[in-house]
Design an enzyme around this catalytic site. Structure first.
Site, mmCIF file in Angstrom:
data_model
loop_
_atom_site.group_PDB
_atom_site.id
_atom_site.type_symbol
_atom_site.label_atom_id
_atom_site.label_comp_id
_atom_site.label_asym_id
_atom_site.label_seq_id
_atom_site.Cartn_x
_atom_site.Cartn_y
_atom_site.Cartn_z
ATOM 1 N N ASP A 88 3.646 -3.402 1.404
ATOM 2 C CA ASP A 88 2.958 -2.135 1.151
ATOM 3 C C ASP A 88 1.771 -2.012 2.105
ATOM 4 O O ASP A 88 0.827 -2.802 2.045
ATOM 5 C CB ASP A 88 2.483 -2.104 -0.305
ATOM 6 C CG ASP A 88 2.035 -0.727 -0.756
ATOM 7 O OD1 ASP A 88 2.041 0.199 0.074
ATOM 8 O OD2 ASP A 88 1.670 -0.583 -1.936
ATOM 9 N N GLU A 99 5.920 1.766 2.010
ATOM 10 C CA GLU A 99 6.269 0.561 1.258
ATOM 11 C C GLU A 99 7.779 0.396 1.157
ATOM 12 O O GLU A 99 8.541 1.359 1.232
ATOM 13 C CB GLU A 99 5.651 0.580 -0.142
ATOM 14 C CG GLU A 99 6.128 1.696 -1.028
ATOM 15 C CD GLU A 99 5.554 1.607 -2.443
ATOM 16 O OE1 GLU A 99 5.472 0.491 -2.999
ATOM 17 O OE2 GLU A 99 5.201 2.664 -2.997
#
Length: 232
Positions: A13, A109
């Site tokens: 992420d 992500e």
């Protein structure tokens, strides 16, 4: 002994993605509270906030007018989605150079799965390699969490942010999850959090141990799913 893991998932992420791209592309914004989003005059909202802005309590989806009030020195930048997609493509290429199984969740992500058995040492080396390659390709920082399930890996990356790495070894899931606030888990929003906490369910450990019949009665099938997530 560093035994092989038959199945391991990484959750990668990018940190404050839109805002970080703007800071990287315009170095004069480095270290400043930056938000990406529409103007307050047009009732715009915050699409992303740098960590400097988050210190003032600014968060995604906050009305831009409110954000400017709580942080008078806030720098607002209009979104440049073409640029964010370009950078995202570079990052996804890094992921796909490591494994064929990449599941993007958004521009910033993705889950990474592995077809071969890994040891924890190998998983750590892979994760550090990814973080280094993303930095070389984009000059951005990325946080990576790891675990035997998507739930564990995603929560690990949340705990490790920003610019962190946290890999949970098989068998350590319960000890890792138990003390965490129940609202960290996907599917527990403010309303569900209130319902749970009125019953004394404040942590994932509490949720894991609650009677399943109570969850089914009060939250339906979603309650049973939350219990499963709470144990990883």
């Amino acid at each position: 002994m560093d035994t092989d893991i038959s199945h391991y998932v990484l959750h990668a992420d990018l940190d404050a993605f839109y805002a970080s791209v703007e800071q990287t592309d315009n170095l004069s914004l480095m270290g400043k509270p930056v938000v990406v989003g529409g103007s307050p005059e047009s009732r715009g909202v915050v699409a992303a906030a740098s960590y400097e802005a988050r210190k003032y309590g600014i968060y995604s989806a906050m009305p831009m007018g409110t954000a400017i009030k709580v942080c008078p020195g806030l720098v607002r930048v209009p979104p440049r989605f073409d640029r964010y997609r370009q950078v995202s493509s570079q990052v996804m290429d890094v992921f796909r150079n490591v494994t064929r199984i990449v599941e993007p969740l958004s521009l910033d992500e993705a889950y990474l799965d592995f077809e071969t058995r890994l040891s924890m040492c190998e998983a750590s080396r892979v994760a550090e390699y990814i973080r280094g390659q993303v930095r070389v390709a984009t000059n951005l920082t990325i946080t990576i969490g790891g675990g035997v399930s998507k739930t564990v890996s995603k929560i690990a990356s949340q705990v490790a942010k920003p610019n962190g790495l946290l890999l949970i070894a098989p068998g350590d899931e319960a000890a890792f999850l138990a003390p965490l606030d129940v609202e960290i888990i996907s599917g527990v929003g403010p309303k569900t959090g209130v319902i749970l906490k009125t019953q004394g369910i404040k942590t994932l450990g509490d949720l894991a141990n609650i009677d399943q019949n109570w969850l089914l009665k009060n939250l339906g099938k979603r309650g049973a799913d939350l219990k499963i997530r709470a144990v990883g």
